[in-house]
Scaffold this motif. Structure first.
Motif, PDB file in Angstrom:
ATOM      1  N   PHE A 315       0.808  -1.214   0.000  1.00 16.10           N
ATOM      2  CA  PHE A 315       0.000   0.000   0.000  1.00 16.10           C
ATOM      3  C   PHE A 315       0.846   1.269   0.000  1.00 16.10           C
ATOM      4  O   PHE A 315       0.300   2.373  -0.129  1.00 16.10           O
ATOM      5  CB  PHE A 315      -0.953   0.004   1.198  1.00 16.10           C
ATOM      6  CG  PHE A 315      -2.106  -0.925   1.055  1.00 16.10           C
ATOM      7  CD1 PHE A 315      -3.278  -0.512   0.431  1.00 16.10           C
ATOM      8  CD2 PHE A 315      -2.034  -2.230   1.520  1.00 16.10           C
ATOM      9  CE1 PHE A 315      -4.346  -1.373   0.293  1.00 16.10           C
ATOM     10  CE2 PHE A 315      -3.105  -3.098   1.378  1.00 16.10           C
ATOM     11  CZ  PHE A 315      -4.268  -2.675   0.764  1.00 16.10           C
ATOM     12  N   ALA A 475      -7.187   7.859  -1.282  1.00 16.67           N
ATOM     13  CA  ALA A 475      -5.729   7.645  -1.295  1.00 16.67           C
ATOM     14  C   ALA A 475      -5.129   8.566  -2.359  1.00 16.67           C
ATOM     15  O   ALA A 475      -4.891   8.134  -3.495  1.00 16.67           O
ATOM     16  CB  ALA A 475      -5.404   6.187  -1.582  1.00 16.67           C
ATOM     17  N   TYR A 478      -2.246   7.406  -4.685  1.00 17.40           N
ATOM     18  CA  TYR A 478      -2.356   6.117  -5.367  1.00 17.40           C
ATOM     19  C   TYR A 478      -2.178   6.324  -6.873  1.00 17.40           C
ATOM     20  O   TYR A 478      -2.817   7.189  -7.482  1.00 17.40           O
ATOM     21  CB  TYR A 478      -3.713   5.465  -5.076  1.00 17.40           C
ATOM     22  CG  TYR A 478      -3.742   3.992  -5.408  1.00 17.40           C
ATOM     23  CD1 TYR A 478      -3.327   3.055  -4.471  1.00 17.40           C
ATOM     24  CD2 TYR A 478      -4.155   3.544  -6.652  1.00 17.40           C
ATOM     25  CE1 TYR A 478      -3.344   1.700  -4.761  1.00 17.40           C
ATOM     26  CE2 TYR A 478      -4.166   2.191  -6.948  1.00 17.40           C
ATOM     27  CZ  TYR A 478      -3.764   1.284  -6.005  1.00 17.40           C
ATOM     28  OH  TYR A 478      -3.767  -0.058  -6.309  1.00 17.40           O
ATOM     29  N   ALA A 482       1.572   2.002  -7.785  1.00 17.31           N
ATOM     30  CA  ALA A 482       0.938   1.334  -6.643  1.00 17.31           C
ATOM     31  C   ALA A 482       0.110   0.143  -7.107  1.00 17.31           C
ATOM     32  O   ALA A 482       0.043  -0.886  -6.428  1.00 17.31           O
ATOM     33  CB  ALA A 482       0.063   2.325  -5.880  1.00 17.31           C
TER      34      ALA A 482
END
Length: 507
Positions: A315, A475, A478, A482
């Motif tokens: 993550f 997020a 992201y 990722a």
């Protein structure tokens, strides 16, 4: 089994090279034992008993899953397991036929023998136990990790101590507030509460009859945090003696720490770990690291550390390692400390799956399954890892086993189903699974990523773009890098497929 007069007897069925002995609960082929899961054996036995007719899916749910709510995938997976044990496949169905829209039927020629046997206690008479989530009565919410940890440990200990059937931790979460658990086959309920009074932990526990919830037994246990480990052993043995007093106790081999402080850190870590958010994973990792600092021989704490390090890397969370080298080394350390731990091998397989090492990954998970064949969580991790290795057919086979062993599943299991279907090109089914996940957990980023990809592939680019916008809201950092960390498909075509879809949606 019993006949109309109440006399006990057992049945032996012989078909082709196979022989199923109901008393021994053993399936043999040409005289040699056939490896088969207990639930698969019960399903085969039920089909044999009713081979004169088609058995509906509802009947199977009632007989095999005790009326619990199960998905069609769980039933199909269980039937597939029966066929696998008998050597049947899609082209060569010698024994179990699917009758469209009606159910299943055993079609092989069978010879049946019923010699009387005295003293046989049928498997259906085994107690089926639900451990309700332990209620916390302390004024401090920080003790919640103790109640959660004791619930999980009681489930594990009761399953190890006796041959009674003990419902899973997932079932405990799903059914703790259900007043009609007897409809799910439950015969006994363990109901407990925990209160801290100064330096004393007071645990009140009762065994209830599931049918009418009346108390069959109750007791109070007082102990200190430093004596929690010994107290849990005493409580588990006492409960087992109350629920099924006639059976001998098998303590088995329980691997954990002898350090009360390390155990407390481990419980805190496990409690944080199941909240599934960045801050909680960081907190869990800190607790698991503290546990191994206090007890360098604590194998399961190392195994959980490996998982936390992997999640943080995937993550891209703060404090994450730059590579998975340390996560792999820690998982191997857990195995070195305890080669019997299915958890340690499963965590190693989880890490290796992200490292793109298919052969080593499969070997690690096979070792995990060998050490605990009934562990649904191990099968789930194995199945989802096969997805990440772009082997969705194999993933579905393994996920079928996970679902057949535990019908109460968290959102991550539903996600794995969708993941397999999107890889297979079953876009509509995949979308349904991902949407079901997000109804339960709004911030489940992997489900949103795969749903955005699925929407694009379904010809709904605007919806895919809206999903990407939501991902960026949850997020902000992201990106496509990722995505590659999260879904490291070792096949170039699969890697290009997801990246192209997400890039077209604006990621």
């Amino acid at each position: 089994m019993t006949d109309a007069t109440g006399q006990h007897f057992h049945v032996t069925w012989v078909f082709g090279p196979f022989r199923l002995d109901s008393a021994a609960q053993e399936l043999t082929r040409d005289g040699l034992p056939v490896p088969i899961e207990p639930q698969t054996l019960r399903l085969l036995e039920f089909l044999l008993k009713n081979r004169d007719r088609v058995v509906s899916r509802d009947e199977l749910v009632e007989a095999i899953w005790n009326g619990k709510v199960v998905t069609d995938w769980a039933i199909s997976g269980a039937i597939k397991s029966v066929r696998g044990a008998l050597g049947d496949d899609a082209q060569r169905k010698l024994y179990v036929h699917t009758v469209r829209s009606r159910g299943f039927r055993f079609v092989g020629h069978v010879a049946e023998h019923k010699p009387p046997v005295s003293g046989i206690r049928p498997e259906t008479d085994l107690p089926c136990v639900l451990v309700r989530e332990i209620r916390l009565l302390s004024t401090s919410a920080q003790d919640a990790y103790l109640a959660d940890g004791m619930t999980e440990d009681l489930i594990t200990d009761l399953a190890r101590l006796t041959s009674m059937r003990v419902l899973s931790r997932n079932a405990s979460r799903a059914l703790s507030d259900n007043p009609e658990v007897s409809r799910h086959g439950v015969t006994h309920v363990v109901d407990g509460s925990l209160r801290r009074q100064g330096q004393v932990l007071r645990f009140n526990v009762a065994v209830l009859a599931a049918q009418d919830d009346h108390s069959m037994w109750a007791e109070r246990f007082d102990f200190s945090p430093t004596s929690l480990l010994a107290a849990q052993d005493q409580i588990s043995l006492r409960l087992a003696g109350v629920i099924d007093p006639d059976r001998p106790r098998d303590r088995g081999r329980r691997i954990r720490t002898a350090s009360p402080a390390a155990h407390e850190s481990y419980l805190k870590g496990r409690f944080a770990y199941y909240r599934y958010d960045p801050a909680s994973f960081a907190e869990a990792f800190e607790h698991f690291s503290n546990a191994t600092d206090l007890d360098p021989g604590f194998a399961e704490a190392y195994a959980h550390q490996a998982y936390c390090r992997t999640a943080m890397f995937v993550f891209g969370w703060p404090g994450a390692d730059e590579t998975l080298d340390t996560a792999e080394a820690i998982a191997r350390r857990a195995i070195q400390l305890d080669d019997t731990s299915a958890l340690a091998y499963a965590r190693l397989g989880w890490v290796l799956g992200y490292r793109g090492q298919p052969q080593e990954t499969v070997a690690a998970f096979d070792s995990a399954v060998m050490r605990d064949r009934d562990n649904a969580e191990v099968h789930f991790a194995y199945g989802e890892t096969m997805n990440r290795l772009a082997q969705p057919e194999r993933a579905l086979e393994i996920l079928d086993l996970a679902f057949s062993k535990d019908s109460f599943h968290p959102p991550s299991w539903e996600f794995a189903r969708g993941h397999a279907h999107i890889l297979l090109g079953d876009v509509d089914q995949a979308i349904a699974h991902f949407e079901a996940v997000l109804e339960r957990v709004e911030r489940f980023i992997p489900a949103r990523v795969q749903l955005a990809r699925a929407l694009v592939e379904a010809g709904r680019p605007e919806a895919g773009s809206r999903m990407v916008a939501t991902i960026k809201r949850f997020a902000p950092k992201y990106d496509l890098d990722a995505v590659q960390r999260m879904f490291p498909y070792p096949i170039a075509a699969e890697n290009d497929r997801i990246l192209d879809a997400l890039a077209s949606a604006g990621l």
